[in-house]
Design an enzyme around this catalytic site. Structure first.
Site, PDB file in Angstrom:
ATOM      1  N   HIS A  26      17.504  -1.755  -5.780  1.00 32.03           N
ATOM      2  CA  HIS A  26      16.770  -0.874  -4.876  1.00 32.03           C
ATOM      3  C   HIS A  26      17.194  -1.007  -3.414  1.00 32.03           C
ATOM      4  CE1 HIS A  26      14.224  -1.264  -8.475  1.00 32.03           C
ATOM      5  NE2 HIS A  26      13.907   0.000  -8.222  1.00 32.03           N
ATOM      6  N   GLY A  63       7.679  -2.174   7.752  1.00 30.27           N
ATOM      7  CA  GLY A  63       7.307  -1.156   6.790  1.00 30.27           C
ATOM      8  C   GLY A  63       8.089   0.133   6.952  1.00 30.27           C
ATOM      9  N   ARG A 113      11.268   2.026  12.166  1.00 27.79           N
ATOM     10  CA  ARG A 113      11.124   0.847  13.020  1.00 27.79           C
ATOM     11  C   ARG A 113      12.375  -0.030  12.974  1.00 27.79           C
ATOM     12  NH1 ARG A 113       5.300  -1.421  13.150  1.00 27.79           N
ATOM     13  NH2 ARG A 113       5.099   0.533  14.312  1.00 27.79           N
ATOM     14  N   ARG A 166      15.867   5.070  -0.807  1.00 25.36           N
ATOM     15  CA  ARG A 166      14.413   5.231  -0.853  1.00 25.36           C
ATOM     16  C   ARG A 166      13.818   4.806   0.487  1.00 25.36           C
ATOM     17  NH1 ARG A 166      12.035   5.199  -6.523  1.00 25.36           N
ATOM     18  NH2 ARG A 166      13.820   5.554  -7.911  1.00 25.36           N
ATOM     19  N   ARG A 204       7.407 -10.698   8.260  1.00 23.75           N
ATOM     20  CA  ARG A 204       6.990  -9.295   8.334  1.00 23.75           C
ATOM     21  C   ARG A 204       6.433  -8.996   9.723  1.00 23.75           C
ATOM     22  NH1 ARG A 204       4.488  -4.586   7.520  1.00 23.75           N
ATOM     23  NH2 ARG A 204       2.212  -4.568   7.495  1.00 23.75           N
ATOM     24  N   GLY A 240       4.693  -5.751  11.729  1.00 23.09           N
ATOM     25  CA  GLY A 240       4.178  -4.418  11.458  1.00 23.09           C
ATOM     26  C   GLY A 240       2.977  -4.069  12.301  1.00 23.09           C
ATOM     27  N   SER A 241       2.341  -2.967  11.937  1.00 26.96           N
ATOM     28  CA  SER A 241       1.120  -2.545  12.609  1.00 26.96           C
ATOM     29  C   SER A 241      -0.080  -2.927  11.750  1.00 26.96           C
ATOM     30  CB  SER A 241       1.141  -1.039  12.872  1.00 26.96           C
ATOM     31  OG  SER A 241       1.343  -0.331  11.665  1.00 26.96           O
ATOM     32  N   GLU A 268       0.588  -5.495   3.337  1.00 29.43           N
ATOM     33  CA  GLU A 268       1.682  -6.142   2.607  1.00 29.43           C
ATOM     34  C   GLU A 268       1.854  -7.642   2.773  1.00 29.43           C
ATOM     35  OE1 GLU A 268       2.635  -1.844   3.424  1.00 29.43           O
ATOM     36  OE2 GLU A 268       2.451  -3.520   4.827  1.00 29.43           O
ATOM     37  N   ASP A 314      -3.078  -0.935  15.999  1.00 34.49           N
ATOM     38  CA  ASP A 314      -2.998   0.494  16.321  1.00 34.49           C
ATOM     39  C   ASP A 314      -4.365   1.175  16.297  1.00 34.49           C
ATOM     40  OD1 ASP A 314      -3.551   0.766  13.612  1.00 34.49           O
ATOM     41  OD2 ASP A 314      -1.531   1.439  13.076  1.00 34.49           O
TER      42      ASP A 314
END
Length: 245
Positions: A8, A24, A28, A46, A89, A91-92, A185, A207
């Protein structure tokens, strides 16, 4: 085999660095790479977009994993299959402590509530989702050195984004239990990391607050300076850990 490509993420072992920064949103990845000294685009299949970053002389990957636990678990599994030793990780998130953490604030998580599904198919529900201490400590140390204020706390990693009427969400309960933020996640990452002896951690930018969505407390157009602060903390942490692993 060095040349065998993961199904993948479309990366081989030879392309995969020991330290990986995951995000994610594939978009980004582009925000991360332009803050590096140099970069090489690797693959895009993907939701899985990858770039080799060079920052302060250290090489590491930035890879996107998409939204939700099932898809991100595929990404993490394939990175670990290729020999990743550290996965962070960035992220938001939504704030579950809105009187303390506001939009644009940054939270470094020490653990997570496992309200995903996929990790429960890997190990018993009693098993904890915790960050590796070295990763957690390095993220905090870098933030302090860069003079960027951060919060620390637990994240709720939930597979539910939009609430439904039949079964109520547990957001209010977890807020009362002093869980700091909600995202989707990092619990999966932390559990997989512990099971595979891979060091993991998470850093997030707020956010909005899902407890106040009806009041319009959400804006994913984050202040560029605040987002850049989170990315710079992540890049510096990856560079330092890349010297060791």
């Amino acid at each position: 085999m060095e040349g065998e490509m993961q199904r993948h993420i479309k990366l081989t072992k030879a392309q995969t660095t020991p330290v990986v920064l995951v995000v994610g949103d594939p978009g980004r990845v582009d925000k991360v790479k332009v803050l590096c000294d140099s970069y090489v685009d690797l693959a895009y299949n993907r939701e899985y977009k990858s770039v080799e970053c060079t920052y302060k002389g250290q090489k590491f990957l930035c890879v996107s994993h998409g939204v939700g636990s099932a898809g991100c678990a595929i990404c993490f599994e394939e990175l670990m299959n290729n020999g990743a030793k550290v996965i962070i990780r960035a992220g938001s998130c939504g704030s579950l402590q809105p009187t303390q953490m506001k939009r644009g604030d940054i939270c470094i998580c020490n653990a997570a509530v496992r309200e995903d599904r996929v990790s429960h198919l890997m190990i018993y529900s009693d098993f904890p989702a915790v960050a590796d201490y070295e990763v957690y400590a390095t993220l905090n140390q870098v933030a302090e050195e860069l003079k960027v204020p951060v919060f620390n706390g637990i994240s709720l990693s939930s597979d539910m984004y939009y609430p439904h009427k039949i079964i109520p969400t547990r957001l209010e309960d977890y807020s009362k239990a002093n869980v700091a933020v909600v995202e989707m996640e990092v619990a999966t990452l932390m559990v997989m990391g512990t099971l595979r002896k891979v060091k993991t951690g998470g850093i997030f930018i707020v956010d909005g607050c899902p407890l106040k969505w009806d009041e319009g407390d959400f804006d994913n157009n984050l202040v560029p300076e605040r987002l850049e602060n989170m990315i710079k903390i992540s890049l510096e942490t990856c560079a330092r850990l890349a010297k060791k692993y």
